[in-house]
Design an enzyme around this catalytic site. Structure first.
Site, PDB file in Angstrom:
ATOM      1  N   GLU A  43       0.852  -1.196   0.000  1.00 11.66           N
ATOM      2  CA  GLU A  43       0.000   0.000   0.000  1.00 11.66           C
ATOM      3  C   GLU A  43       0.889   1.247   0.000  1.00 11.66           C
ATOM      4  O   GLU A  43       1.933   1.280   0.647  1.00 11.66           O
ATOM      5  CB  GLU A  43      -0.863  -0.016   1.265  1.00 11.66           C
ATOM      6  CG  GLU A  43      -1.738   1.220   1.459  1.00 11.66           C
ATOM      7  CD  GLU A  43      -2.479   1.197   2.791  1.00 11.66           C
ATOM      8  OE1 GLU A  43      -3.502   1.877   2.898  1.00 11.66           O
ATOM      9  OE2 GLU A  43      -2.020   0.501   3.739  1.00 11.66           O
ATOM     10  N   LYS A 109      -9.687   2.506  -2.117  1.00  9.41           N
ATOM     11  CA  LYS A 109      -9.871   1.906  -0.802  1.00  9.41           C
ATOM     12  C   LYS A 109     -11.238   2.255  -0.222  1.00  9.41           C
ATOM     13  O   LYS A 109     -11.608   3.421  -0.128  1.00  9.41           O
ATOM     14  CB  LYS A 109      -8.764   2.384   0.133  1.00  9.41           C
ATOM     15  CG  LYS A 109      -8.708   1.696   1.483  1.00  9.41           C
ATOM     16  CD  LYS A 109      -7.504   2.214   2.271  1.00  9.41           C
ATOM     17  CE  LYS A 109      -7.343   1.530   3.609  1.00  9.41           C
ATOM     18  NZ  LYS A 109      -6.170   2.079   4.343  1.00  9.41           N
ATOM     19  N   CYS A 143      -5.402  -2.905   2.707  1.00  8.99           N
ATOM     20  CA  CYS A 143      -5.130  -2.843   4.137  1.00  8.99           C
ATOM     21  C   CYS A 143      -6.365  -3.006   5.032  1.00  8.99           C
ATOM     22  O   CYS A 143      -6.826  -4.116   5.259  1.00  8.99           O
ATOM     23  CB  CYS A 143      -4.392  -1.542   4.446  1.00  8.99           C
ATOM     24  SG  CYS A 143      -3.423  -1.598   5.992  1.00  8.99           S
TER      25      CYS A 143
END
Length: 264
Positions: A43, A109, A143
């Site tokens: 990331e 995300k 994540c």
């Protein structure tokens, strides 16, 4: 269906220095490019997990996307990882997936890490994407998405492998390792998780533990707190055999009805 060679790249990142990080990654996995089907980077691999988006964000026409496309084309391999993107006046923690022919896909995300104020700086995505590589269906996440099984749910075996790119801090390393295995087991799919190591500009420590997990939760590889480049071959035939022998997906709850409270 062909087997899939996946290369995970785990290393320390230079804080908020895109040029240095691009040079670092080019050196580190130069030998793997051309000998693998997919290279997975962490990331925010050009900056570390920074909230300094105003200074660091790049347009989609910027250096990072151009470098990823050039790398994919030169090595005839797919490349993925996330960076800080500026798009239509907003900032995104955006995963870029470049196919070996240079075709570009993006995933923004969904779950922004409020404990670091990410939700105050970046805009959240609202759409999953599924990529096809050598016949494999692959779904990427970023994540904190790992903590939310409803978002990562593999309805009717819609994907064969999930990819999680991360900057997951060392104090919660046990969560990272446990949740990667849980997502593989519950979704009857391979899971590929790539994390960074070292210390970032805010003093946070990262211990890697980048992993490739099989559909029964078996650890195919798991790296410690050290620079690592590892390629593993994933077997689609083994995945199909496991799904046929243990078809738990057939008894999954209706995704719309799941969690609905019964009226009294």
């Amino acid at each position: 269906m062909q087997d899939l060679d996946v290369t995970i790249v785990q290393c320390e990142l230079v804080w908020e220095d895109a040029a240095a990080n691009l040079a670092l990654f080019e050196r580190r996995f130069k030998e793997s490019v051309g000998r693998t089907d997919l290279v997975v980077l962490p990331e925010m691999f050009t900056t570390g997990f920074s909230m300094n988006a105003e200074k660091l964000a790049e347009e989609m026409t910027g250096e990072t996307v151009a470098w990823m496309r050039e790398t994919a084309l030169a090595g005839k391999t797919a490349v993925t990882g996330s960076f800080i993107a500026r798009d239509a006046g907003r900032f995104y923690n955006r995963l870029i997936w470049v196919q070996s022919d240079g075709t570009l896909h993006v995933y923004d995300k969904k779950h922004l890490f409020r404990m670091s104020g990410e939700h105050e700086i970046y805009s959240a995505g609202d759409k999953n994407i599924t990529l096809v590589l050598k016949g494999w269906r692959i779904r990427p996440f970023i994540c904190y998405d790992l903590r939310f099984p409803s978002w990562t749910r593999n309805v009717d075996n819609a994907y064969d492998a999930a990819v999680f790119v991360a900057n997951w801090p060392a104090p919660r390393s046990m969560h990272w390792r446990t949740l990667l295995r849980a997502r593989a087991i519950e979704n009857l799919s391979y899971v590929i998780g790539v994390n960074r190591i070292g210390k970032d500009g805010n003093g946070r420590m990262y211990d890697g533990c980048s992993s490739i997990i099989g559909p029964a939760g078996e650890i195919i590889c798991q790296k410690k707190q050290e620079p690592a480049i590892h390629t593993a071959r994933l077997s689609h035939a083994s995945l199909e055999v496991y799904r046929e022998s243990f078809p738990a997906w057939m008894d999954a709850d209706d995704p719309v009805a799941a969690g609905r409270e019964v009226e009294r």
